[in-house]
Scaffold this motif. Structure first.
Motif, PDB file in Angstrom:
ATOM      1  N   THR A 193       0.652  -0.839   0.356  1.00 10.61           N
ATOM      2  CA  THR A 193       0.268   0.297   0.409  1.00 10.61           C
ATOM      3  C   THR A 193       0.755   1.150  -0.355  1.00 10.61           C
ATOM      4  O   THR A 193       1.541   0.968   0.485  1.00 10.61           O
ATOM      5  CB  THR A 193      -1.083   0.575   1.197  1.00 10.61           C
ATOM      6  OG1 THR A 193      -2.351  -1.171   0.648  1.00 10.61           O
ATOM      7  CG2 THR A 193      -1.799   1.325   1.570  1.00 10.61           C
ATOM      8  N   THR A 194       0.379   2.319  -0.716  1.00  9.53           N
ATOM      9  CA  THR A 194       1.271   3.512  -1.678  1.00  9.53           C
ATOM     10  C   THR A 194       1.019   4.930  -0.165  1.00  9.53           C
ATOM     11  O   THR A 194      -0.203   5.081  -0.158  1.00  9.53           O
ATOM     12  CB  THR A 194       1.590   3.604  -2.374  1.00  9.53           C
ATOM     13  OG1 THR A 194       2.372   2.781  -2.673  1.00  9.53           O
ATOM     14  CG2 THR A 194       2.332   5.086  -2.294  1.00  9.53           C
ATOM     15  N   ILE A 195       1.417   5.354   0.497  1.00  9.02           N
ATOM     16  CA  ILE A 195       0.842   6.178   1.179  1.00  9.02           C
ATOM     17  C   ILE A 195       1.485   7.276   0.902  1.00  9.02           C
ATOM     18  O   ILE A 195       2.899   7.899   0.395  1.00  9.02           O
ATOM     19  CB  ILE A 195       1.929   6.619   2.801  1.00  9.02           C
ATOM     20  CG1 ILE A 195       0.766   5.283   3.598  1.00  9.02           C
ATOM     21  CG2 ILE A 195       1.805   8.204   2.916  1.00  9.02           C
ATOM     22  CD1 ILE A 195      -0.893   5.373   3.512  1.00  9.02           C
ATOM     23  N   MET A 196       0.458   8.568  -0.417  1.00 12.48           N
ATOM     24  CA  MET A 196       1.196   9.446  -0.424  1.00 12.48           C
ATOM     25  C   MET A 196       0.794  11.012  -0.121  1.00 12.48           C
ATOM     26  O   MET A 196      -0.058  10.699   0.709  1.00 12.48           O
ATOM     27  CB  MET A 196       0.903   9.472  -2.411  1.00 12.48           C
ATOM     28  CG  MET A 196       1.285   8.540  -3.057  1.00 12.48           C
ATOM     29  SD  MET A 196       1.188   8.654  -4.319  1.00 12.48           S
ATOM     30  CE  MET A 196       2.168   9.764  -5.225  1.00 12.48           C
ATOM     31  N   PHE A 204      10.178  -4.904  -4.874  1.00 13.31           N
ATOM     32  CA  PHE A 204       8.653  -4.748  -5.095  1.00 13.31           C
ATOM     33  C   PHE A 204       7.966  -7.051  -5.380  1.00 13.31           C
ATOM     34  O   PHE A 204       7.703  -7.293  -4.106  1.00 13.31           O
ATOM     35  CB  PHE A 204       7.527  -4.309  -6.516  1.00 13.31           C
ATOM     36  CG  PHE A 204       8.061  -3.043  -5.938  1.00 13.31           C
ATOM     37  CD1 PHE A 204       7.664  -2.873  -5.025  1.00 13.31           C
ATOM     38  CD2 PHE A 204       6.592  -2.208  -7.100  1.00 13.31           C
ATOM     39  CE1 PHE A 204       7.689  -1.484  -4.547  1.00 13.31           C
ATOM     40  CE2 PHE A 204       6.747  -1.141  -6.827  1.00 13.31           C
ATOM     41  CZ  PHE A 204       7.157  -0.826  -5.496  1.00 13.31           C
ATOM     42  N   SER A 205       9.211  -7.500  -6.062  1.00 11.66           N
ATOM     43  CA  SER A 205       9.352  -8.617  -6.182  1.00 11.66           C
ATOM     44  C   SER A 205       9.318  -9.514  -5.209  1.00 11.66           C
ATOM     45  O   SER A 205       9.243 -10.652  -4.898  1.00 11.66           O
ATOM     46  CB  SER A 205      10.214  -9.421  -7.884  1.00 11.66           C
ATOM     47  OG  SER A 205      11.744  -9.219  -7.600  1.00 11.66           O
ATOM     48  N   GLN A 206      10.762  -8.883  -4.312  1.00  9.97           N
ATOM     49  CA  GLN A 206      10.931  -9.659  -3.471  1.00  9.97           C
ATOM     50  C   GLN A 206      10.133  -9.720  -1.802  1.00  9.97           C
ATOM     51  O   GLN A 206       9.514 -10.799  -1.261  1.00  9.97           O
ATOM     52  CB  GLN A 206      12.684  -8.667  -2.903  1.00  9.97           C
ATOM     53  CG  GLN A 206      13.700  -8.949  -3.284  1.00  9.97           C
ATOM     54  CD  GLN A 206      13.851 -10.154  -3.541  1.00  9.97           C
ATOM     55  OE1 GLN A 206      13.871 -11.882  -2.644  1.00  9.97           O
ATOM     56  NE2 GLN A 206      14.167 -11.117  -4.559  1.00  9.97           N
ATOM     57  N   ILE A 207       9.462  -8.827  -1.609  1.00  4.47           N
ATOM     58  CA  ILE A 207       8.252  -8.979  -1.082  1.00  4.47           C
ATOM     59  C   ILE A 207       7.026  -9.421  -1.514  1.00  4.47           C
ATOM     60  O   ILE A 207       6.840 -10.145  -0.703  1.00  4.47           O
ATOM     61  CB  ILE A 207       7.007  -7.252  -0.996  1.00  4.47           C
ATOM     62  CG1 ILE A 207       8.467  -5.904  -0.604  1.00  4.47           C
ATOM     63  CG2 ILE A 207       5.700  -7.237  -0.189  1.00  4.47           C
ATOM     64  CD1 ILE A 207       7.763  -4.779  -0.763  1.00  4.47           C
ATOM     65  N   PRO A 229       2.559   0.459  -7.109  1.00  2.00           N
ATOM     66  CA  PRO A 229       2.547  -0.677  -7.824  1.00  2.00           C
ATOM     67  C   PRO A 229       0.933  -0.833  -8.217  1.00  2.00           C
ATOM     68  O   PRO A 229       0.539  -0.158  -8.277  1.00  2.00           O
ATOM     69  CB  PRO A 229       2.783  -1.986  -6.190  1.00  2.00           C
ATOM     70  CG  PRO A 229       3.714  -0.835  -5.396  1.00  2.00           C
ATOM     71  CD  PRO A 229       3.202   0.179  -5.473  1.00  2.00           C
ATOM     72  N   GLU A 230       1.527  -1.056  -9.628  1.00  2.00           N
ATOM     73  CA  GLU A 230       0.605  -1.454 -10.638  1.00  2.00           C
ATOM     74  C   GLU A 230      -1.010  -2.214 -10.265  1.00  2.00           C
ATOM     75  O   GLU A 230       0.127  -3.560  -9.276  1.00  2.00           O
ATOM     76  CB  GLU A 230       0.730  -2.447 -12.144  1.00  2.00           C
ATOM     77  CG  GLU A 230      -0.439  -2.408 -13.125  1.00  2.00           C
ATOM     78  CD  GLU A 230       0.175  -2.463 -13.880  1.00  2.00           C
ATOM     79  OE1 GLU A 230      -0.710  -2.575 -15.052  1.00  2.00           O
ATOM     80  OE2 GLU A 230       1.437  -2.952 -14.753  1.00  2.00           O
TER      81      GLU A 230
END
Length: 212
Positions: free
Chosen positions: A31-34, A178-181, A199-200
């Motif tokens: 989840t992205t916080i902007m 992102f791939s590692q997460i 992330p898309e």
């Protein structure tokens, strides 16, 4: 199970610095916080990690896999943090930096095997004895991520970790992170100014300063 933020508010001098936050982040999700500078993005991460400055007061609840984090100190939460600065130990080689994150009870042979595998995964095979100062920005970013992940966190917080990388390198490192997460299947909370970092298909929350 997931990372859950329930009605989270952070107060300074009795005034909330942003609107209440409610989030559920499932394993493998980011989840992205902007929001604009100074709106409290990094402060929110501090609240989740347990490192909130004493000038602030936290309201609401943070649950990780159903466990209330409220009364747990930072070192007991097992939440990894990745910053924009690499924060590698300059007096240790790369093997030493990575070994620092692995549990003490692990034998030296096991540690070496874990480190060798991690470096190979990150495209850094043979970097064990390298000095951190000899690495490029992208290499340092990958080592920092590996160190965070080798501690086997149950969640990961990312505080603008790509902001100091050039655009070409940023895309590569971002994809690796992102791939590692997803591979570790842990929930992650990302703070950024750059919409390209999102992330898309991921959830984006714009942090707004509370009115009034």
């Amino acid at each position: 199970m997931s990372l859950e933020l329930e009605n989270i508010s952070i107060l300074k001098q009795r005034s909330s610095i942003f609107d209440p936050v409610n989030l559920v982040i499932k394993p493998g999700e980011i989840t992205t916080i902007m929001g604009p500078s100074g709106c409290g993005k990094s402060t929110l991460l501090s609240a989740v990690s347990g490192s909130l400055d004493k000038v602030f007061t936290l309201k609401g609840s943070v649950f990780l896999y159903g466990r209330d984090m409220a009364n747990l100190p930072m070192e007991k939460r097992n939440i990894g943090i990745l910053f924009q600065d690499d924060l590698l130990f300059p007096h240790m080689d790369i093997r030493g930096n990575l070994a620092f994150a692995i549990k003490e009870k692990t034998s030296r042979a096991q540690k070496n095997k874990i480190i060798d595998t991690a470096l190979k995964t990150a495209g850094l095979k043979g970097f064990e004895k390298r000095d951190p100062s000899s690495l490029s920005g992208g290499q340092k970013a990958r080592i920092s991520l590996l160190r965070s992940l080798l501690a086997k966190p149950t969640a990961l917080l990312l505080d603008e970790p790509f902001s100091k990388l050039d655009q070409t390198l940023k895309a590569k490192i971002r994809a690796f992170v992102f791939s590692q997460i997803k591979k570790m299947n842990i929930p992650a909370l990302l703070v950024t100014h750059d919409p390209m970092d999102c992330p898309e298909g991921g959830v984006i929350l714009n942090l707004n300063k509370e009115k009034g």
